[in-house]
Design a protein around this motif. Structure first.
Motif, mmCIF file in Angstrom:
data_model
loop_
_atom_site.group_PDB
_atom_site.id
_atom_site.type_symbol
_atom_site.label_atom_id
_atom_site.label_comp_id
_atom_site.label_asym_id
_atom_site.label_seq_id
_atom_site.Cartn_x
_atom_site.Cartn_y
_atom_site.Cartn_z
ATOM 1 N N ALA A 1 -24.723 -11.544 15.148
ATOM 2 C CA ALA A 1 -23.625 -11.524 16.119
ATOM 3 C C ALA A 1 -23.117 -12.934 16.396
ATOM 4 O O ALA A 1 -21.906 -13.146 16.565
ATOM 5 C CB ALA A 1 -24.084 -10.858 17.411
ATOM 6 N N ARG A 2 -23.994 -13.913 16.423
ATOM 7 C CA ARG A 2 -23.568 -15.295 16.661
ATOM 8 C C ARG A 2 -22.795 -15.841 15.468
ATOM 9 O O ARG A 2 -21.819 -16.584 15.629
ATOM 10 C CB ARG A 2 -24.785 -16.167 16.950
ATOM 11 N N GLU B 1 -22.656 -9.132 21.193
ATOM 12 C CA GLU B 1 -23.563 -10.273 21.310
ATOM 13 C C GLU B 1 -24.180 -10.343 22.704
ATOM 14 O O GLU B 1 -25.392 -10.576 22.839
ATOM 15 C CB GLU B 1 -22.812 -11.572 20.994
ATOM 16 N N PHE B 2 -23.373 -10.137 23.740
ATOM 17 C CA PHE B 2 -23.928 -10.185 25.095
ATOM 18 C C PHE B 2 -24.905 -9.041 25.327
ATOM 19 O O PHE B 2 -25.962 -9.234 25.949
ATOM 20 C CB PHE B 2 -22.810 -10.124 26.134
ATOM 21 N N GLU C 1 -19.868 -2.183 14.627
ATOM 22 C CA GLU C 1 -19.215 -3.482 14.497
ATOM 23 C C GLU C 1 -19.389 -4.056 13.096
ATOM 24 O O GLU C 1 -18.457 -4.661 12.540
ATOM 25 C CB GLU C 1 -19.779 -4.458 15.536
ATOM 26 N N PHE C 2 -20.561 -3.854 12.508
ATOM 27 C CA PHE C 2 -20.812 -4.368 11.164
ATOM 28 C C PHE C 2 -19.847 -3.729 10.174
ATOM 29 O O PHE C 2 -19.223 -4.415 9.357
ATOM 30 C CB PHE C 2 -22.265 -4.080 10.756
ATOM 31 N N CYS C 3 -19.728 -2.398 10.242
ATOM 32 C CA CYS C 3 -18.829 -1.698 9.329
ATOM 33 C C CYS C 3 -17.372 -2.058 9.606
ATOM 34 O O CYS C 3 -16.560 -2.144 8.676
ATOM 35 C CB CYS C 3 -19.034 -0.187 9.435
ATOM 36 N N SER C 4 -17.029 -2.286 10.864
ATOM 37 C CA SER C 4 -15.655 -2.637 11.204
ATOM 38 C C SER C 4 -15.268 -3.974 10.586
ATOM 39 O O SER C 4 -14.147 -4.138 10.090
ATOM 40 C CB SER C 4 -15.483 -2.688 12.724
ATOM 41 N N LEU C 5 -16.181 -4.945 10.593
ATOM 42 C CA LEU C 5 -15.878 -6.243 9.999
ATOM 43 C C LEU C 5 -15.758 -6.156 8.481
ATOM 44 O O LEU C 5 -15.125 -7.005 7.852
ATOM 45 C CB LEU C 5 -16.947 -7.274 10.380
#
Length: 436
Positions: free
Chosen positions: A213-214, A228-229, A316-320
């Motif tokens: 995430a970072r 990330e938060f 989120e991983f798949c979205s990126l």
């Protein structure tokens, strides 16, 4: 209710019908036979051989009886689950027509969906084998190209097909005609990283997900993601729980002191967007000895937190990568399974009444899909009572009422119209198409 009972029966099947017990019995039989063989070979004496085989009979018989008992449990559980399946999925009336396959011209798209599903599930070797076998032969490709030149109405195959696998990430919007593009090392490496991180999350190790995430914080913030938060917040709570819960070494970096140290080092960059949550997490330190009965107790209930962050991470991983969070093949198969009984019932009744399905862009009945599978807004025109389509989109009038474009055209007299729901009048060209 039938599906809830089916889920209970499935849990019972997975909990009781374990072939691992039978495999353990077989391993014990093999060990007994191997040990007896070694003793006979070492002694090289007929009397010892006879004595060893005599002593071997009872243990082997007991293990075989245990093996048969374990297999009976498996067969019984499978038989009971089979009955539950038949009860839950009652036999549908009628059948679907099979003389025409609407997906036949789209075999390349289907093969791509299967290959992508295998890659998403981490089955890289299976996906590679499938891609190699699903690729059309050069002779077939040349024949399709010749057919395309001779008949403009046929489906056009890709003519600019790369000869070598590429290393570019394939997105859902790109439909490569060459399946070998899905053998991209970059794509497989990305999914391997995703599954490695998910495995760590299931083991309650948040560090790989936090590091990812970072590394991608700029893209995540641009999407408005709080991943990330949420990961850092869960890491704080996990450290706060202490060694008795998280199983981590009892060091100054663990427990309440470790959580405070972690907050000082990581929460400052989130103050602008998550100040209130950070204040609550910090104030909870006052109640650390009696946290469950404190006002902050619900915040520290993480019974489902790891599953939630794993789901968020996958999304989120798949979205990126430009991919949907759920496998399109899984969603399509699930939606089709839910809609199939209604479709069979409609087809049966329509055939009995001698009617035909005439709508080309919409189903003639409501499909009971869950909200998670509804990706498009649906607007039904209040005048025609028909669902809007791409060729007949909804339009909004200056007075604020919405109806289908074809309904507006039917209501119009020349270039002017009167709103069917209020006294307002206007010009047809002033109506604006809207996207819901």
């Amino acid at each position: 209710m039938a599906f809830l009972q089916l889920q209970k029966d499935l849990d019972k099947l997975t909990g009781s019908a374990k072939l691992s017990d039978a495999v353990h019995d077989v391993d014990k039989i093999i060990d007994l036979l191997t040990s007896a063989r070694d003793r006979v070979a070492a002694a090289n004496d007929p009397h010892t051989t006879s004595l060893t085989l005599t002593k071997l009979q009872n243990p082997i018989r007991e293990e075989i009886d245990g093996l048969n008992s374990d297999l009976k449990h498996v067969y019984k559980a499978q038989s009971e689950f089979n009955k539950s399946l038949k009860t839950s999925f009652s036999k549908a009336m009628g059948t679907l027509p099979t003389e025409h396959d609407p997906m036949e011209p789209h075999s390349a798209l289907i093969n791509r969906a299967i290959a992508m599903h295998l890659l998403r599930e981490g089955q890289f070797s299976v996906a590679s084998t499938f891609i190699n076998e699903a690729q059309p032969s050069p002779e077939t490709t040349r024949y399709m190209q010749s057919q395309n030149h001779s008949s403009p109405s046929t489906l056009r195959p890709a003519t600019s097909r790369p000869q070598q696998p590429t290393d570019t990430v394939i997105t859902e919007g790109d439909i490569p005609s060459d399946l070998t593009a899905l053998q991209s090392q970059a794509l497989q490496s990305s999914f391997a990283d995703m599954y490695s991180t998910l495995s760590a999350l299931r083991a309650h190790n948040l560090l790989p997900a936090i590091n990812w995430a970072r590394e991608n914080c700029i893209e995540l913030e641009a999407r408005g993601s709080n991943l990330e938060f949420e990961l850092c917040k869960l890491q704080y709570i996990w450290l706060f729980k202490g060694p008795s819960v998280n199983g981590l070494p009892d060091t100054p970096e663990n427990g309440v002191s470790g959580a405070l140290q972690y907050a000082r080092g990581n929460f400052s960059r989130f103050q602008q967007r998550h100040l209130r949550e950070i204040q609550q997490l910090s104030a909870s330190l006052v109640y650390w000895e009696n946290l469950e009965s404190s006002p902050y107790g619900p915040i520290f209930d993480i019974s489902a937190a790891f599953e939630e962050v794993a789901s968020s991470f996958t999304r989120e991983f798949c979205s990126l990568l430009g991919l949907s969070a759920e496998s399109p093949l899984y969603v399509a198969a699930t939606a089709g399974t839910l809609a199939l009984p209604q479709l069979v019932k409609y087809t049966f009744k329509a055939k009995a009444k001698g009617t035909e399905w005439t709508t080309a862009n919409e189903l003639a009945f409501e499909t009971p899909l869950p909200r998670s599978m509804m990706y498009h807004s649906i607007f039904v025109c209040p005048v025609s009572k028909e669902q809007t389509t791409e060729s007949n989109p909804p339009v909004i009038l200056p007075c604020g009422h919405v109806l289908a474009r074809e309904s507006l055209q039917r209501l119009a007299k020349g270039s002017r119209y009167k709103c069917p729901y209020c006294p307002s009048e206007g010009i047809v060209k002033d109506a604006k198409e809207i996207i819901l």
